[in-house]
Design a protein around this motif. Sequence first.
Motif, PDB file in Angstrom:
ATOM      1  N   LEU A 196      -6.396  -2.008  -2.876  1.00 19.90           N
ATOM      2  CA  LEU A 196      -5.835  -0.960  -3.780  1.00 19.90           C
ATOM      3  C   LEU A 196      -6.652  -0.439  -4.920  1.00 19.90           C
ATOM      4  N   ALA A 230      -8.093   5.291  -4.005  1.00 16.36           N
ATOM      5  CA  ALA A 230      -6.741   6.073  -3.675  1.00 16.36           C
ATOM      6  C   ALA A 230      -7.300   7.208  -3.162  1.00 16.36           C
ATOM      7  N   GLN A 284       0.938  -1.295  -0.064  1.00 18.40           N
ATOM      8  CA  GLN A 284       0.069   0.039   0.080  1.00 18.40           C
ATOM      9  C   GLN A 284       0.749   1.278  -0.093  1.00 18.40           C
ATOM     10  N   PRO A 296      -6.497   2.458  -9.474  1.00 12.54           N
ATOM     11  CA  PRO A 296      -7.292   2.891  -8.407  1.00 12.54           C
ATOM     12  C   PRO A 296      -8.301   4.060  -8.825  1.00 12.54           C
ATOM     13  N   THR A 301      -4.199   4.464   0.396  1.00 12.76           N
ATOM     14  CA  THR A 301      -4.977   3.233  -0.545  1.00 12.76           C
ATOM     15  C   THR A 301      -5.706   2.520   0.361  1.00 12.76           C
TER      16      THR A 301
END
Length: 123
Positions: free
Chosen positions: A45, A48, A6, A90, A41
């Motif tokens: 994932l 974001a 992350q 994302p 995040t």
Amino acid sequence: METKRQRQVAKQIQKDLGEIFQREMRTAFDGAFVTITDVKTTPDLAIARVYMSFLLAKDKEGLLQIIRENTKVIRNHLAERVRHQFRIIPQLQFYIDDTAEYAQKIDALFANILIPPAPVDED
């Protein structure tokens, strides 16, 4: 707790979005300087959360609204940059980072505190 992956993905997104805002999207912001201060995040994932600060911006909320309206374009620019590194691009959620303004307010409060001198003990 944030995993190593992350943190790596967030760092890469922060770097690439900073470049996108400075190069490709500069004219869309009326000369305002956009800085990506932090990216968080989700564990999968897929999302974001992007925290930004603005310099030389008259209307920060209006600028944030413009960025949110252009999220699809910004995400496409990001996808072009990271398509070989990320399996999933994302979804981007943008927020104003007001920690610097908050810190200035706290500093101003501390500066205005009057502390009387300690009384002198007479023996």
